[in-house]
Design an enzyme around this catalytic site. Structure first.
Site, short mmCIF file in Angstrom:
data_model
loop_
_atom_site.label_atom_id
_atom_site.label_comp_id
_atom_site.label_asym_id
_atom_site.label_seq_id
_atom_site.Cartn_x
_atom_site.Cartn_y
_atom_site.Cartn_z
CB CYS A 63 2.17 4.92 -4.82
SG CYS A 63 2.01 3.38 -5.66
N GLY A 116 6.10 -2.81 -11.69
CA GLY A 116 5.49 -1.84 -12.60
C GLY A 116 6.52 -1.06 -13.37
CB SER A 117 8.02 2.29 -12.80
OG SER A 117 8.88 2.05 -11.75
CB VAL A 140 -0.97 0.00 1.20
CG1 VAL A 140 -1.74 1.32 1.27
CG2 VAL A 140 -1.94 -1.18 1.12
N GLY A 141 0.92 1.90 -1.13
CA GLY A 141 1.73 3.10 -1.26
C GLY A 141 3.20 2.84 -1.52
N GLY A 199 0.65 6.23 -12.54
CA GLY A 199 -0.12 5.51 -11.52
C GLY A 199 -1.54 5.34 -12.00
CG MET A 200 -3.07 1.65 -13.01
SD MET A 200 -2.70 2.41 -14.61
CE MET A 200 -4.30 2.88 -15.22
P1 XMP Z 1 6.36 -0.17 -9.06
O1 XMP Z 1 7.17 0.41 -7.94
O2 XMP Z 1 6.86 -1.50 -9.50
O3 XMP Z 1 4.90 -0.41 -8.42
O4 XMP Z 1 6.19 0.80 -10.19
C1 XMP Z 1 3.82 -0.90 -9.17
C2 XMP Z 1 2.57 -0.98 -8.29
O5 XMP Z 1 2.15 0.32 -7.87
C3 XMP Z 1 0.76 0.26 -7.55
N1 XMP Z 1 0.10 1.40 -8.19
C4 XMP Z 1 -0.36 2.48 -7.54
N2 XMP Z 1 -0.40 2.78 -6.21
N3 XMP Z 1 -1.37 4.89 -6.71
C5 XMP Z 1 -0.90 4.00 -5.80
O6 XMP Z 1 -0.94 4.27 -4.59
C6 XMP Z 1 -1.38 4.65 -8.06
O7 XMP Z 1 -1.78 5.49 -8.86
C7 XMP Z 1 -0.85 3.38 -8.49
N4 XMP Z 1 -0.71 2.81 -9.72
C8 XMP Z 1 -0.13 1.58 -9.50
C9 XMP Z 1 0.24 -1.06 -8.04
O8 XMP Z 1 0.08 -1.91 -6.92
C10 XMP Z 1 1.36 -1.54 -8.97
O9 XMP Z 1 1.39 -2.91 -9.14
#
Ligand code: XMP
Length: 481
Positions: free
Chosen positions: A306, A362-363, A300-301, A388-389
């Site tokens: 995020c 993700g990134s 979470v976060g 971020g989604m």
């Molecule tokens: P990394 O660090 O690998 O993380 O880029 C990918 C994960 O980030 C989450 N995610 C979000 N969390 N706001 C958030 O708080 C967002 O807008 C958001 N978009 C993605 C998600 O769990 C993903 O797998």
């Protein structure tokens, strides 16, 4: 109110203490991981269900490397199901429902069909589904008349090599070689098409020995689902298209919405594993496991894009979150997925040592060739966009999708973003990024004296370090080039 007095730790706050090792080489370790109750992976990595990370090309690259891709849900449910289907069609032992063309079709129609399905050949059939011929890209490439009947350029049935439906792969390979052909249509006793075996599929078998595949030799893929009632229809379409797992995608997974959706999906789709999240505490793991989750995502976060912790004040630093969840997950018999914040092979090793079975990224993957994010050039260097989604633009795009493109000005103003838009350096192919991450993990296993991931967890001893220790852990007192 309660104040927990211990420190919340993340990856940089700790190191793993090296242990005696009898591992002779990095290749002598096994990175097989339990993704969910029924699915295992040769490498413990899945790509995030974000619209700048995973659509079909990324999911194909992930599954070929031995991981898995989770197709995001920020598109119509029909398009998402089509992305799932694209992954399932990318390779297989046998193409069970090969693309066909009616005898009345034109050269132009064949070109269009091959291009849109991204395939190199079509079986031409009559109204009863009986094989009439085969048309490949070479047949239509320079055909002078686009309106000519396809039957005028195809290889007719009489000149085709075919095989009976039940043929095994070795026998098919011998036939392909004996006749120097690349496509072997399968037909029943009446000449009806029952399948297709291609040389490409046989070649891919050898090229990707770790690939994550189902019993039919098709690449596995997951699809993300929201928690609204109509998301069950989305799940229905994705499962019909062949999704092997569903990911319940909600930021606060320890909530009634998420628990209800997990229970519903488990009732409706018994054959498909349901991955649920996100949580950051043991109670969340227990609740999702009780609802039927086959794997639980922790984080979470923690993600790179995020800002949930800044906007809401909630979250648990990722290493502590994994440690807090691990015992409950083990008691419940549900695998954990560490989601977000991973930057290096070292972070991956720490996440798995702390108790996760796999990690979602993700990134790091958003920067690769296979991600759907746009490319931008800055100061002569190539970057790719990641967002971020829950970012401003992702929220607005989702509203536009829900409202069939109609947006008001205050649709922008009402959004309270919990994510950001960003760019990451272009990183080449996903397989190369995975190679570096898994190479680091393999080396980490040998430092732990572990031959597999469960031994890594058993042998792990974390040590908290100071800012001076963090500084010592990177290149220091030199000019890097
Ligand atoms: P990394 O660090 O690998 O993380 O880029 C990918 C994960 O980030 C989450 N995610 C979000 N969390 N706001 C958030 O708080 C967002 O807008 C958001 N978009 C993605 C998600 O769990 C993903 O797998």
């Amino acid at each position: 109110m309660k104040l927990r007095d211990s420190l919340g730790l993340t990856f940089d706050d700790v190191l793993l203490v090296p242990k005696h090792s009898s591992i002779a080489s990095r290749t002598a370790v096994n990175t097989t991981a339990q993704l969910s109750r029924r699915l295992s992976l040769a490498i413990p990595i899945i790509s995030a269900n974000m619209d700048t990370v995973t659509e079909a090309p990324m999911a194909i690259a992930m599954a070929r490397a031995g991981g898995l891709g989770a197709i995001h849900r920020f598109m119509t449910r029909e398009r998402q199901a089509a992305e799932v289907a694209r992954v399932k069609r990318a390779e297989s032992h046998i193409v069970e429902a090969p693309a066909t063309l009616a005898a009345a079709a034109t050269v132009a129609a064949a070109r269009e069909a091959m291009q849109s399905a991204d395939i190199g050949g079509l079986l031409v059939v009559d109204d009863a589904g009986q094989l009439l011929g085969l048309v490949t890209t070479r047949d239509v490439l320079f055909a002078p008349d686009a309106q000519a009947a396809i039957t005028s350029v195809m290889t007719p049935r009489a000149r085709l090599v075919t095989a009976p439906a039940g043929i095994d792969l070795e026998a098919a390979q011998r036939l392909l070689h004996a006749h120097r052909v690349e496509k072997l249509p399968l037909v029943d006793g009446q000449g009806h098409v029952t399948g297709l075996i291609t040389a490409q599929d046989i070649i891919k078998l050898a090229q990707h020995p770790l690939a994550t595949k189902d019993a039919k030799g098709r690449l596995r893929v997951a699809a993300a689902i929201g928690v609204r009632a109509d998301d069950v229809d989305r799940a229905e379409l994705c499962v019909a298209a062949g999704a092997d797992a569903l990911v319940v995608d909600i930021a606060h997974g320890h909530s009634d919405h998420a628990l209800r959706m997990v229970a519903t999906l488990k009732r409706r789709f018994a054959a498909v594993d349901v991955i649920a999240g996100n949580v950051a505490a043991a109670d969340g793991v227990r609740a999702l496991a009780a609802a039927g989750a086959d794997a639980v995502k922790v984080g979470v976060g923690s993600g790179s894009i995020c800002i949930t912790r800044q906007v809401t004040g909630f979250g648990v630093p990722q290493l502590t979150a994994i440690l807090d969840c691990a015992e409950a997950a083990q008691t419940e018999g549900v695998p954990l997925i560490a989601d977000g914040g991973l930057r290096t092979g070292g972070d991956l090793t720490k996440a798995l040592a702390a108790g996760a079975q796999t990690a979602m990224i993700g990134s790091l993957l958003a920067g690769t060739e296979e991600s759907p994010g746009a490319s931008v050039i800055r100061d002569g260097r190539r970057f790719k966009v990641v967002r971020g989604m829950a970012s401003l633009t992702a929220n607005v795009d989702r509203k536009a999708l829900d409202q069939s493109g109609r947006l008001d000005n205050d649709d922008w103003e009402k959004v309270v973003p919990e994510g950001v838009e960003a760019v990451v350096p272009y990183r080449g192919r996903a397989a190369d990024v995975l190679h570096q991450l898994v190479g680091g993990l393999r080396s980490g296993l040998s430092y732990a004296g572990a031959t597999c991931l469960s031994e890594l967890q058993a042998n792990a001893e974390f040590l908290r370090i100071t800012p001076a220790g963090i500084r010592e852990s990177g290149p220091h007192d030199v000019q890097t080039i």
